[in-house]
Write a protein that holds these residues in place. Structure first.
Motif, PDB file in Angstrom:
ATOM      1  N   PRO A  36      31.405  49.293  15.773  1.00 56.38           N
ATOM      2  CA  PRO A  36      30.075  48.782  16.059  1.00 56.38           C
ATOM      3  C   PRO A  36      30.195  47.642  17.075  1.00 56.38           C
ATOM      4  CG  PRO A  36      30.466  48.924  13.688  1.00 56.38           C
ATOM      5  CD  PRO A  36      31.784  49.127  14.374  1.00 56.38           C
ATOM      6  N   THR A  79      21.631  54.691  12.469  1.00 57.38           N
ATOM      7  CA  THR A  79      22.196  53.898  11.389  1.00 57.38           C
ATOM      8  C   THR A  79      21.638  54.349  10.040  1.00 57.38           C
ATOM      9  OG1 THR A  79      20.427  52.230  11.470  1.00 57.38           O
ATOM     10  CG2 THR A  79      22.363  51.853  12.875  1.00 57.38           C
ATOM     11  N   PRO A 102      26.935  53.645  11.425  1.00 59.12           N
ATOM     12  CA  PRO A 102      27.048  52.260  10.979  1.00 59.12           C
ATOM     13  C   PRO A 102      26.064  52.019   9.833  1.00 59.12           C
ATOM     14  CG  PRO A 102      26.792  52.370  13.371  1.00 59.12           C
ATOM     15  CD  PRO A 102      26.525  53.745  12.832  1.00 59.12           C
ATOM     16  N   VAL A 104      23.972  49.250   8.065  1.00 58.73           N
ATOM     17  CA  VAL A 104      23.490  47.908   8.400  1.00 58.73           C
ATOM     18  C   VAL A 104      22.575  47.372   7.304  1.00 58.73           C
ATOM     19  CG1 VAL A 104      23.684  48.261  10.896  1.00 58.73           C
ATOM     20  CG2 VAL A 104      21.540  48.810   9.734  1.00 58.73           C
ATOM     21  N   PRO A 110      25.996  44.891  10.751  1.00 55.28           N
ATOM     22  CA  PRO A 110      26.860  45.938  10.178  1.00 55.28           C
ATOM     23  C   PRO A 110      27.582  45.475   8.916  1.00 55.28           C
ATOM     24  CG  PRO A 110      27.233  45.726  12.537  1.00 55.28           C
ATOM     25  CD  PRO A 110      26.385  44.559  12.122  1.00 55.28           C
TER      26      PRO A 110
END
Length: 161
Positions: A36, A79, A102, A104, A110
């Protein structure tokens, strides 16, 4: 099953100002194929993959130390959140043709990475007890979409083969 139950914790991140050589070193040391990219506020601003780096170094006639992550990173990022259902995350992966998401928090910082490897490793657990939260059939269905053919097959003309 929630994303937080199976994701890789503690995402290793880099900044957009990092050079490609630094990103490669992070990937090597932490055995990962995606980082990320975060800004000074620690919020996700993009991702960079080992493939992105290979293509950039192979096509731009520059050394890895001469290219920044910002030159190469994808800014269009998909995400998920730790509380998301794994099925929902898997459907995002399949429909967007990405192998890693990712994870988050609500601020966009992240927390980890969910990969297809994580999903497969946890698929079908407790199946024989009759209470699998992540059935293999659902995983396979979505992986077929993810890894399936994206371009039409062009038949090979027997005369030119």
């Amino acid at each position: 099953m929630k994303v937080k139950d199976i994701m890789s914790q503690n995402a290793v991140c880099c900044s957009a100002n990092s050079n490609i050589g630094q990103a490669v070193e992070l990937m090597w040391v932490h055995n990962c194929g995606m980082l990320p990219v975060v800004g000074s506020d620690h919020k996700l601003s993009g991702i960079i993959t080992d493939r992105d780096i290979c293509i950039a170094v192979g096509t731009r006639n520059k050394l890895a130390g001469e290219l920044t992550v910002a030159d190469v990173a994808s800014k269009d990022v998909f995400t998920c959140r730790p509380e998301d259902d794994v099925y929902a995350a898997l459907r995002i992966m399949a429909s967007k043709h990405v192998r890693r998401l990712p994870v988050v928090d609500n601020a966009g910082i992240p927390l980890g990475i969910l990969s297809t490897d994580d999903v497969v490793a946890h698929g079908g657990l407790n199946k024989w007890a009759g209470n699998s939260e992540l059935p293999s059939e659902e995983i396979i269905k979505n992986l077929k979409v993810l890894y399936g053919q994206k371009f039409p097959m062009v038949p090979v003309n027997a005369a030119t083969a």
